[in-house]
Structures are given as C-alpha cells and as structure tokens.
Write a protein that holds these residues in place. Structure first.
Motif, PDB file in Angstrom:
ATOM      1  N   ASP A 141      -6.512  -2.136  -0.218  1.00 47.31           N
ATOM      2  CA  ASP A 141      -7.699  -1.392   0.000  1.00 47.31           C
ATOM      3  C   ASP A 141      -8.621  -0.870  -1.107  1.00 47.31           C
ATOM      4  O   ASP A 141      -9.835  -1.253  -1.121  1.00 47.31           O
ATOM      5  CB  ASP A 141      -7.422  -0.361   0.966  1.00 47.31           C
ATOM      6  N   SER A 142      -7.867  -0.538  -2.124  1.00 43.98           N
ATOM      7  CA  SER A 142      -8.618   0.206  -3.260  1.00 43.98           C
ATOM      8  C   SER A 142      -8.986  -0.908  -4.084  1.00 43.98           C
ATOM      9  O   SER A 142     -10.022  -0.749  -4.702  1.00 43.98           O
ATOM     10  CB  SER A 142      -7.935   1.216  -4.011  1.00 43.98           C
ATOM     11  N   SER A 143      -8.156  -2.064  -4.075  1.00 43.48           N
ATOM     12  CA  SER A 143      -8.890  -3.127  -5.032  1.00 43.48           C
ATOM     13  C   SER A 143     -10.050  -3.585  -4.406  1.00 43.48           C
ATOM     14  O   SER A 143     -11.025  -4.082  -5.241  1.00 43.48           O
ATOM     15  CB  SER A 143      -7.642  -4.290  -4.915  1.00 43.48           C
TER      16      SER A 143
ATOM     17  N   ALA B 243       0.888  -1.232  -0.059  1.00 43.11           N
ATOM     18  CA  ALA B 243       0.078  -0.088  -0.049  1.00 43.11           C
ATOM     19  C   ALA B 243       1.063   1.345  -0.069  1.00 43.11           C
ATOM     20  O   ALA B 243       2.031   1.236   0.468  1.00 43.11           O
ATOM     21  CB  ALA B 243      -0.996  -0.020   1.267  1.00 43.11           C
TER      22      ALA B 243
ATOM     23  N   LYS C 252     -12.111  -6.055   2.626  1.00 37.95           N
ATOM     24  CA  LYS C 252     -10.594  -6.433   2.423  1.00 37.95           C
ATOM     25  C   LYS C 252     -10.340  -7.691   2.981  1.00 37.95           C
ATOM     26  O   LYS C 252      -9.767  -8.511   2.495  1.00 37.95           O
ATOM     27  CB  LYS C 252      -9.730  -5.218   3.514  1.00 37.95           C
TER      28      LYS C 252
ATOM     29  N   GLN D  71      -4.854  10.167   4.652  1.00 43.29           N
ATOM     30  CA  GLN D  71      -6.335  10.009   4.845  1.00 43.29           C
ATOM     31  C   GLN D  71      -6.601   9.646   6.255  1.00 43.29           C
ATOM     32  O   GLN D  71      -7.766   9.604   6.718  1.00 43.29           O
ATOM     33  CB  GLN D  71      -6.546   8.659   4.109  1.00 43.29           C
TER      34      GLN D  71
ATOM     35  N   GLU E  73      -4.411  -1.508  -9.562  1.00 40.05           N
ATOM     36  CA  GLU E  73      -4.557  -0.816  -8.398  1.00 40.05           C
ATOM     37  C   GLU E  73      -2.947  -0.992  -7.612  1.00 40.05           C
ATOM     38  O   GLU E  73      -2.774  -0.403  -6.593  1.00 40.05           O
ATOM     39  CB  GLU E  73      -5.326  -1.078  -7.352  1.00 40.05           C
TER      40      GLU E  73
ATOM     41  N   LYS F 263     -12.314  -2.200  -2.867  1.00 38.27           N
ATOM     42  CA  LYS F 263     -13.511  -1.193  -3.072  1.00 38.27           C
ATOM     43  C   LYS F 263     -13.854  -1.303  -4.382  1.00 38.27           C
ATOM     44  O   LYS F 263     -15.391  -1.420  -4.813  1.00 38.27           O
ATOM     45  CB  LYS F 263     -13.350   0.122  -2.742  1.00 38.27           C
ATOM     46  N   ARG F 264     -13.054  -1.554  -5.488  1.00 37.23           N
ATOM     47  CA  ARG F 264     -13.446  -1.588  -6.887  1.00 37.23           C
ATOM     48  C   ARG F 264     -14.090  -2.904  -6.912  1.00 37.23           C
ATOM     49  O   ARG F 264     -15.008  -2.843  -7.786  1.00 37.23           O
ATOM     50  CB  ARG F 264     -12.135  -1.669  -7.776  1.00 37.23           C
TER      51      ARG F 264
END
Length: 460
Positions: A434-436, A290, A444, A298, A429, A438-439
C-alpha cells in the motif's frame, strides 16, 4: 480443456461458446484483456481465443498485441489463437512473434476454428506426455536431493518455534517482507501437520477482484452468475481435511473481510447461488507483508478478523539478517536450478561470495533464486563469476566515478530501471504494498501487476 474467449462483442462470445460447449469444451468468457488477466490469475486456462481490437480502435490490433506481450511474461502461458475482423499480414506476423499459435480472420468457419483448437490440444497432450516422461526419469534424483538446513541462529530458532505448533490446528499468521519465503514455510507446516495427507490449497487473495472472491473461496452453482456455465467447488471445499493458505490477506476490502470472518468464526459458508450451509474442515494459515496493527488503527482492517487469524504470529526475517545462510543457500538454489535445467552446478568465485554478502537483497529469497538461475545459465567458465550474477542494485564501490555510474545507467533498459525503483521502494517500505504504491504514484493493482511482471512476487 478450458478455453477462455476474450472479445468485447457478446454475440461473438456466445456464438463461439455455444459451439465449443457442444464439442465438449469448458468455456469461460471475458469482455476485455483486463478482465481476462484477473481470470488467468485464479483459473487454469488451456487455450485462449483472443480478439485483437477493443476500445482504442477497430483496426490496429494494438490491444491484442499488448495482451500477448503481457502473457508472454507469465510462467507457462496458455496457447493463443487470435481472431480479428481486420487482419493483415503484418498483424499476423507480430502476433505469431509474440507467441500466438494461429491467426483466424472473422467471420470464422466453425470447422476451421475447431481444427485449430484440436491441433493445439494434440500438441499440448504430446508436450504433457514428454514432460511426464522427463519427470519420471528425474523423480528419483529430485526426491533424493538434499534439503537445505538453515545455518543462521535466527532461522534455527524460527524453525524450532514452528515445529512446536505444526501438529496443531491453530491458525497462524506469517509476516515479513515480500519474497522471504512464506509459501515455503506453509509447505513445511502442512507436511509436519496431522493434515499432511490432505490437500494444501493456496490462494493469493490480493489477485481476486470483489466479483470473484465468493466464487473462488466458496464456489458457485451453475447459473449463479452470467459466466457460471457449470457448478464449481470453492477453495474451502477443495481444501477440506487439509490446509488453506490465504496469501496477501491485508489486501482484502472491508466487505470481503466480513465474509471471510464469518467462515473463520463459525466454519460455515454457502456456495454462491445455493442456500445450503456447508461446514469447513480446514486449517487456515494467512500471510502478509503489511503491518496489520497499523491498518486496524487506520480502519482498513477489521480488528475482529485480526484476532481470528493471529493466534500465532511469526515474523520471517529478511535474507539480509541471515548472513550465515546467504552463500550456502545460494549454492543450494544453484544446485536446484542445475537439476531443473539438467546442467552441472559450479562453485562460486571468492569475489561472488563477497558480493553476495554485501548485497542488500531487497527481493530476499525470491531475488536470490532469480540471480542464481541467471548466473547458472550465463556462466561460461568453470565457476560462477561476479559478472554472471548481474547484481543490479549493488551499492557502487567507493572511488567509482560519476561517469562510470552514468554509463551503467545508460546500459540499463527502461524495464531494468523500473524494476530497480520498485525493489528499492519496497525495501524501504519493508515490503508494504500500500505505502509502496503511494510512493511510486501508482495504484495497488498496478503495483501487483508489475511485481508479477518482474518476478518479484511469485513466492510469499
């Protein structure tokens, strides 16, 4: 021998636990398959006693079968004895087909249960003895096998930088996409360090729940919590005098980050359930796929913890940036798998070499290793051919028809499609979970389970 009891009835668990502890076994308990999966990720289990029904219903056994299916996908799963109050021939057959070694109906007889456990213990000891004999026969071959020397300039530069700080106790943060080989770098750092004679202890903190974090890292005393049947050393204690590798550091929640920060800053910690302060003598190496700076912005990662772990930061390049290494390293991995399976390594056809260089390798070294293992086992000719490799994510060659693409899609299983989708998103990603997640529209923890299921996260 450590036995895990999975049953939603606390009286059943206690009854079996008291009996087995009297027989000299170590026993831990889980009230559901989900909790058991967490325990299996951090504890060495020799045998599982599995109830077949939990929250869905009381008779079908579907939850027990689902857990057996999941367990069957793991490397070296423990033996399983199934327990149920609603047994049937059909359910027993399905359980045995999924890898269970015995099937006992409730109410059980202690003597029958003990006999089944002892039988599995004997089988395990025999298998361990045979494995030790095989390892002894192959030890000289394995010890003398050549190591791989990186060919690409980017990796030679990377290794030169690591070598300069390997002998220090400086804290190191390894970054890079999933599967680039961070755990192998840690092994190299430890072997070159002044702590090489001490232990190397690895912890995937992403697999630890909040309730298990302190117990796993700092240990606990007997009676510290419900399942603490005996005192247990934590990873900081076990790694004393050596190296502690904390993988997936970005997945820690803020409260757990604070607990880790304290021991990293002061070297002091307390065993769960004890007021005695202990000191840690370990070198800490952390790893993540990450972007920690973005997480700090954030508010999801502590800035002071980042400063503590990033004395030296190294970014491992993805495999697609090491073009000079792809073909020779693939051959090296093939030879390693050939030793493991006691087979003869074969050369690659020119078509294979060209395809390996074209392929984007979203799973990096881990994916390359799996491809080489499969190619070795599937190959029937004198050399490795392209169809042996099964590069499922390879970009279609220009001129292939839509009908041809549709046919390939129809030949894929649902698992193949899911694995391909996860690999594609992870690649896009840059390996950030985390972002993966969400997509992909999943949590998680769900993504981590799928990464483990498809072998996309066995290495760092």
């Amino acid at each position: 021998m450590t036995i895990l009891i999975i049953d939603d009835n606390v009286e059943v668990r206690l009854s079996i636990a008291y009996f087995l502890e009297d027989q000299g076994f170590d026993v831990i308990e889980a009230e559901s398959p989900d909790i058991a999966k967490q325990l299996l990720s951090v504890k060495a289990i020799s045998l599982i006693l599995l109830d077949m029904n939990f929250t869905r219903d009381t008779t079908s056994g579907d939850e027990g079968l689902s857990f057996l299916s999941w367990l069957h996908t793991r490397s070296k799963p423990p033996a399983v004895i199934c327990l149920t109050g609603w047994g049937s021939v059909s359910l027993a057959v399905q359980a045995l087909q999924l890898g269970a070694c015995d099937f006992i109906e409730k109410p059980w007889q202690n003597e029958e249960l003990l006999a089944s456990i002892q039988q599995q213990q004997t089988l395990s000891q025999r298998q361990g003895s045979r494995l030790a004999d095989c390892q002894a026969e192959m030890s000289s071959t394995v010890e003398n096998q050549r190591t791989y020397d990186w060919q690409s300039p980017i990796m030679r530069s990377f290794e030169a930088k690591l070598a300069r700080i390997a002998k220090t106790d400086a804290t190191i943060l390894l970054c890079g996409e999933s599967g680039v080989g961070k755990s192998h770098v840690v092994e190299g750092l430890h072997s070159q360090s002044l702590r090489a004679s001490g232990p190397l202890v690895s912890v995937n903190v992403g697999a630890l729940s909040a309730s298990l974090f302190e117990s796993e890292l700092f240990g606990h005393v007997k009676g510290a919590f419900t399942d603490a049947k005996a005192t247990r050393d934590g990873r900081f204690t076990i790694a004393d005098g050596g190296t502690l590798f904390l993988d997936e550091i970005a997945t820690l929640s803020l409260p757990l980050q604070a607990k880790l920060l304290r021991v990293l800053e002061s070297g002091e910690y307390e065993v769960l359930g004890s007021s005695e302060t202990l000191r840690s003598d370990v070198r800490v190496i952390c790893a993540t796929n990450a972007n920690l700076n973005a997480l700090v912005e954030q508010g999801a990662f502590r800035n002071d913890l980042l400063y503590r772990i990033n004395t030296f930061v190294f970014e491992l390049p993805p495999l697609r940036q090491r073009k000079e290494d792809i073909a020779p390293f693939a051959q090296y991995l093939l030879e390693r798998h050939a030793i493991r399976y006691q087979m003869i390594a074969k050369p690659f056809s020119q078509e294979v070499v060209a395809a390996l260089l074209r392929y984007p390798w979203p799973g990096n070294i881990r994916e390359l290793s799996h491809v080489m293992e499969r190619a070795l086992l599937m190959s029937e000719g004198d050399q490795i051919e392209l169809h042996d490799c099964q590069l499922r994510l390879a970009r279609p060659v220009a001129g292939h028809s839509t009908h041809h693409d549709a046919l390939n899609s129809q030949q894929q299983t649902l698992a193949d499609i899911e694995k391909a989708a996860i690999s594609k998103v992870l690649s896009e990603e840059n390996g950030v979970v985390d972002s993966s997640a969400k997509r992909l529209g999943i949590s998680k923890s769900s993504l981590y389970r799928r990464l483990d299921k498809y072998g996309l996260k066995n290495e760092s």
